[in-house]
Design an enzyme around this catalytic site. Structure first.
Site, short mmCIF file in Angstrom:
data_model
loop_
_atom_site.label_atom_id
_atom_site.label_comp_id
_atom_site.label_asym_id
_atom_site.label_seq_id
_atom_site.Cartn_x
_atom_site.Cartn_y
_atom_site.Cartn_z
N VAL A 66 -2.69 -10.05 0.25
CA VAL A 66 -1.42 -9.34 0.47
C VAL A 66 -1.56 -8.15 1.43
O VAL A 66 -0.57 -7.64 1.94
CB VAL A 66 -0.77 -8.86 -0.86
CG1 VAL A 66 -0.43 -10.03 -1.77
CG2 VAL A 66 -1.64 -7.84 -1.58
N TYR A 199 -4.22 5.74 -5.88
CA TYR A 199 -3.62 4.63 -6.66
C TYR A 199 -2.24 5.07 -7.18
O TYR A 199 -1.26 4.32 -7.10
CB TYR A 199 -4.57 4.31 -7.80
CG TYR A 199 -4.10 3.27 -8.79
CD1 TYR A 199 -4.30 1.91 -8.54
CD2 TYR A 199 -3.49 3.63 -9.99
CE1 TYR A 199 -3.90 0.95 -9.47
CE2 TYR A 199 -3.09 2.68 -10.92
CZ TYR A 199 -3.30 1.35 -10.65
OH TYR A 199 -2.90 0.40 -11.57
N1 LIG Z 1 -5.80 -2.92 -16.33
C1 LIG Z 1 -5.02 -1.84 -16.55
O1 LIG Z 1 -5.27 -1.03 -17.45
C2 LIG Z 1 -3.79 -1.61 -15.72
C3 LIG Z 1 -2.96 -0.53 -16.04
C4 LIG Z 1 -1.81 -0.31 -15.29
C5 LIG Z 1 -1.49 -1.16 -14.27
N2 LIG Z 1 -2.32 -2.21 -13.96
C6 LIG Z 1 -1.92 -3.10 -12.87
O2 LIG Z 1 -1.99 -4.44 -13.31
C7 LIG Z 1 -2.19 -5.31 -12.19
C8 LIG Z 1 -3.34 -6.27 -12.46
O3 LIG Z 1 -4.54 -5.52 -12.58
P1 LIG Z 1 -5.76 -6.00 -13.49
O4 LIG Z 1 -5.94 -4.95 -14.50
O5 LIG Z 1 -5.59 -7.41 -13.90
O6 LIG Z 1 -6.94 -5.82 -12.43
P2 LIG Z 1 -8.02 -6.85 -11.85
O7 LIG Z 1 -8.61 -7.66 -12.95
O8 LIG Z 1 -8.90 -6.00 -11.02
O9 LIG Z 1 -7.16 -7.82 -10.95
C9 LIG Z 1 -6.62 -7.42 -9.73
C10 LIG Z 1 -6.31 -8.66 -8.93
O10 LIG Z 1 -5.74 -8.26 -7.69
C11 LIG Z 1 -6.44 -8.96 -6.67
N3 LIG Z 1 -6.36 -8.32 -5.36
C12 LIG Z 1 -6.89 -7.15 -4.95
N4 LIG Z 1 -6.62 -6.93 -3.66
C13 LIG Z 1 -5.90 -8.01 -3.23
C14 LIG Z 1 -5.35 -8.39 -1.99
N5 LIG Z 1 -5.47 -7.62 -0.91
N6 LIG Z 1 -4.67 -9.56 -1.91
C15 LIG Z 1 -4.53 -10.34 -2.99
N7 LIG Z 1 -5.07 -10.05 -4.20
C16 LIG Z 1 -5.74 -8.89 -4.31
C17 LIG Z 1 -7.86 -9.06 -7.18
O11 LIG Z 1 -8.60 -10.03 -6.43
P3 LIG Z 1 -10.22 -10.00 -6.35
O12 LIG Z 1 -10.71 -10.68 -7.59
O13 LIG Z 1 -10.51 -10.76 -5.10
O14 LIG Z 1 -10.64 -8.57 -6.30
C18 LIG Z 1 -7.56 -9.48 -8.61
O15 LIG Z 1 -7.25 -10.84 -8.67
C19 LIG Z 1 -2.44 -4.38 -11.01
O16 LIG Z 1 -1.24 -4.23 -10.27
C20 LIG Z 1 -2.81 -3.07 -11.66
O17 LIG Z 1 -2.54 -1.96 -10.83
C21 LIG Z 1 -3.46 -2.46 -14.66
#
Ligand SMILES: NC(=O)c1ccc[n+]([C@@H]2O[C@H](COP(=O)([O-])OP(=O)(O)OC[C@H]3O[C@@H](n4cnc5c(N)ncnc54)[C@H](OP(=O)(O)O)[C@@H]3O)[C@@H](O)[C@H]2O)c1
Length: 282
Positions: A66, A199
């Site tokens: 993205v 972030y």
């Molecule tokens: N976990 C939490 O506590 C938390 C809290 C609040 C909000 N969030 C939000 O929840 C969402 C999911 O996060 P998560 O916790 O599941 O984190 P995660 O396990 O690190 O997953 C993030 C995903 O985004 C992908 N990504 C990163 N850069 C990208 C790019 N340029 N193009 C396409 N994909 C990309 C990563 O791919 P790669 O595997 O290649 O890196 C991974 O698949 C995010 O928007 C995060 O900000 C999470």
């Protein structure tokens, strides 16, 4: 009876792991057709294959970074040809380079380019492909409470982003101002969020964009909301959290599948930890 069927199509970004992968799985279990996208072809294929092996047929995979406009263009061309219409977009992909409890700024441009511009550019490119009849189109931007406006200590910035007439140009100018403050070393003094600053600003911009888009599509069969999944055990948090990605995904699926008469737009939803599953609206 549910309003959706296997004709209903959802796109999920950043879905090779974490919350995105679990959202894909949950929507497939509920009978939709889902396009799993991931920036890394190998990791995306592994995730896709695991779903196919588990018996899900209505899943597609396309490699989508993205943060790269040419990758977005290639994806949208493929989608238009192979799938055609879209009902649900979950902008989930995001990066952070901080560990839990750490507050340094590293690669702020990458964070803004991925978490804000990535979601925005993909959304704008997919808008013409949303189905306009059968039901209401749904966009859910996965955000964070770290990007809530009360984290801004600078009243002028807050006033700009709170303004009901806010424009996309003003949001872009705000993130540019943040990046300039970072490069000048003045971001702390100028009142940007203290916690995971880069972030937080990226998510603040995403929330603001969602409100602008919701206003643009008011009364035009498209719902645009944000959701903070709360502290979830994924690689972004180093495996720490109060709940699993599967639990967060169940709430996301519930939100994007609300019956048309219960849908809202321009809202920010979040999980409240105690009890875990309650949703509140800011
Ligand atoms: N976990 C939490 O506590 C938390 C809290 C609040 C909000 N969030 C939000 O929840 C969402 C999911 O996060 P998560 O916790 O599941 O984190 P995660 O396990 O690190 O997953 C993030 C995903 O985004 C992908 N990504 C990163 N850069 C990208 C790019 N340029 N193009 C396409 N994909 C990309 C990563 O791919 P790669 O595997 O290649 O890196 C991974 O698949 C995010 O928007 C995060 O900000 C999470």
């Amino acid at each position: 009876m549910s309003w959706w069927s296997e004709e209903t199509t959802a796109v999920v970004t950043g879905a090779n792991k974490g919350i995105g992968f679990e959202v894909v799985k949950k929507l497939l279990k509920l009978g939709l057709t889902v396009v799993l996208t991931a920036r890394n072809a190998e990791n995306g294929s592994i995730a896709f294959d695991s779903l196919r092996r588990a018996g899900f047929q209505n899943v597609h995979f396309f490699c989508l970074d993205v943060s790269d406009p040419s990758s977005i263009a290639a994806f949208v061309s493929w989608f238009r040809l192979k799938v055609g219409v879209l009902d649900i977009l979950v902008n989930n992909a995001a990066v952070s380079f901080n560990a839990v409890g750490e507050n340094s700024i590293r690669e702020p441009e990458t964070i803004i380019k991925t978490n804000y511009y990535g979601a925005k550019l993909l959304t704008e490119a997919l808008l013409p492909l949303f189905r306009r009849s059968v039901s209401v189109g749904r966009i859910l931007n996965i955000s964070s409470r770290l990007g809530a406006l009360n984290k801004l200590r600078n009243p002028n910035l807050r006033q700009t982003l709170e303004n009901e007439k806010l424009t996309c140009e003003q949001i872009d100018a705000t993130v540019t101002q943040f990046l300039e403050d970072v490069s000048r070393g003045t971001y702390e003094k100028n009142g940007w969020p203290e916690n995971w600053s880069d972030y937080a600003v990226s998510k603040m911009a995403l929330n603001a964009y969602s409100r602008v888009l919701a206003r643009r599509y008011d009364g035009k069969n498209l719902s645009v909301n944000c959701f903070c999944p709360g502290f979830t055990r994924t690689s972004m948090t180093g495996g720490q959290g109060t709940h699993t990605a599967e639990e967060a995904a169940a709430t996301i699926a519930m939100l994007v599948l609300l019956p048309p008469e219960k849908l809202t737009s321009g809202k920010f939803f979040m999980c409240v930890e105690e009890p875990n599953k309650i949703i509140s609206r800011l």
